[in-house]
Design an enzyme around this catalytic site. Structure first.
Site, mmCIF file in Angstrom:
data_model
loop_
_atom_site.group_PDB
_atom_site.id
_atom_site.type_symbol
_atom_site.label_atom_id
_atom_site.label_comp_id
_atom_site.label_asym_id
_atom_site.label_seq_id
_atom_site.Cartn_x
_atom_site.Cartn_y
_atom_site.Cartn_z
ATOM 1 C CB THR A 1 -0.945 0.022 1.216
ATOM 2 O OG1 THR A 1 -0.182 -0.190 2.395
ATOM 3 C CG2 THR A 1 -2.012 -1.045 1.092
ATOM 4 C CD GLU B 1 1.325 31.310 -1.328
ATOM 5 O OE1 GLU B 1 2.359 31.919 -1.024
ATOM 6 O OE2 GLU B 1 0.395 31.118 -0.525
HETATM 7 N N1 LIG Z 1 0.123 -2.262 4.085
HETATM 8 C C1 LIG Z 1 1.153 -2.478 3.292
HETATM 9 O O1 LIG Z 1 1.016 -3.050 2.218
HETATM 10 C C2 LIG Z 1 2.482 -1.923 3.719
HETATM 11 C C3 LIG Z 1 3.597 -2.959 3.569
HETATM 12 C C4 LIG Z 1 4.787 -2.452 2.818
HETATM 13 N N2 LIG Z 1 5.410 -1.331 3.424
HETATM 14 C C5 LIG Z 1 4.435 -2.200 1.356
HETATM 15 O O2 LIG Z 1 4.063 -1.143 0.960
HETATM 16 O O3 LIG Z 1 4.521 -3.135 0.613
#
Ligand SMILES: NC(=O)CC[C@H](N)C(=O)O
Length: 341
Positions: free
Chosen positions: A105, A298
């Site tokens: 993730t 800005e």
């Molecule tokens: N929840 C996750 O998948 C995090 C696990 C790992 N850090 C990844 O991105 O693969």
């Protein structure tokens, strides 16, 4: 008996979905059911992930390919390119109706945007991960992956861009971002989800409007490598060293993850103007994450020949900049690309 209509056989057969596995927590394993955050990512092979979900066969004909087995923070441009080429090649096959990519993730949002930009297909591409390993209490991977296959198999998903199924929601891969590091509700977008998957059915409420897929000017079949793009994170009391060091190390563009509206400290302006004059592209994004950066607010972007990242957060701006730089280094063209994609 009536003669069968052309295409009737294809319409009657179950959709065929290929799961490309790359690692992450969705393939993670911990020692105890209480281990929701302490575990090893990228352990379980794709065939085991599929075997654990026998009901998938009711939705689609599913087969898996293990492309990588890594945590997503370890993805490099080389892996992005390799993955996208495989996705594009599979989607050209008549016997493939949709693709699911299991992914860590942490950088899932980068991969989802990249595929959206460079894979010229309207067939569904769904990127999915989980926040807890399958060994944990209330593991979320089984439902997320089931929802991903349902979404990839659904004709309603065609033409909606790369999708992400997490926490019952269907999110636009371009927009979605990981915002919470430790909850199943980690993924959200300021523009809202496109729909939901409930009890094995997709329900859509909106569709993306940005250029992508078949209407993209980028094509993974003609991209073999991506240029270096660096992000420099804005804060109070900054030093110019991060910018100059990034350029010395080969960065062709710098995403300025500026404070607020992508603002630049007065004492940094000369450094960034000097780098631009020597050829580095300066792209203003914001560390805030939501909202969008406007030109000439800005900072006088027209005068300094800088680009703004529009609503893309710094890590997504980095992906679009790298893809755009495979075609052009012209700042007017780059700004057009940041408005359109
Ligand atoms: N929840 C996750 O998948 C995090 C696990 C790992 N850090 C990844 O991105 O693969």
């Amino acid at each position: 008996r009536e003669a069968p209509q052309p295409g009737a056989a294809a319409a009657l057969r179950k959709p065929s979905v290929v799961i490309l596995a790359t690692g992450g927590t969705i393939a993670g394993a911990g020692a105890e059911a209480s281990n929701s955050a302490t575990y090893q990512a990228a352990k379980v092979p794709v065939d085991k992930l599929i075997a654990a979900l026998p009901n998938l066969g009711e939705v689609a004909t599913v087969r898996g390919e293990q492309v990588f087995q890594i945590a997503s923070e370890s993805f490099t441009n080389a892996q992005l390119v390799q993955l996208a080429k495989r996705v594009a090649a599979l989607l050209k096959q008549d016997d493939v109706d949709g693709i699911v990519i299991t992914h860590g993730t942490d950088t899932l949002e980068e991969t989802a945007l990249f595929l959206d930009l460079v894979v010229r297909s309207d067939k569904p591409i769904v990127v999915v991960g989980s926040m807890r390993p399958s060994t944990a209490l209330s593991a979320d991977g089984a439902l997320n992956l089931t929802d991903a296959v349902v979404t990839a198999a659904s004709p309603d998903s065609r033409g909606k861009g790369v999708l992400v199924t997490m926490n019952d929601e269907i999110q636009a891969g371009r927009d979605v971002s990981k915002r919470i590091n430790i909850k199943p509700s980690a993924f959200a977008s300021q523009w809202g989800p496109l729909g939901m998957v409930v009890e094995g059915k997709t329900y859509y409420f909106r569709a993306p409007v940005k250029r992508r897929g078949p209407s993209s000017e980028f094509d993974i079949d003609t991209i073999d490598a991506l240029p270096e793009v660096a992000i420099v994170y804005g804060s109070g009391n900054m030093s110019p060293v991060a910018y100059t060091a990034a350029v010395q190390a080969g960065a062709k563009a710098i995403i300025h993850a500026g404070t607020g509206n992508g603002s630049v400290a007065g004492y940094l302006v000369d450094t960034l103007r000097d780098l631009r004059a020597k050829g580095t592209l300066i792209i203003r994004s914001s560390r805030v994450g939501d909202g969008f950066v406007l030109r000439n607010a800005e900072q006088p972007d027209d005068k300094y020949d800088w680009v703004v990242a529009h609503d893309l957060n710094p890590q997504k701006a980095k992906i679009l900049a790298a893809v755009a730089l495979t075609k052009t280094g012209d700042t007017r063209e780059l700004q057009r690309i940041f408005w359109e994609y």
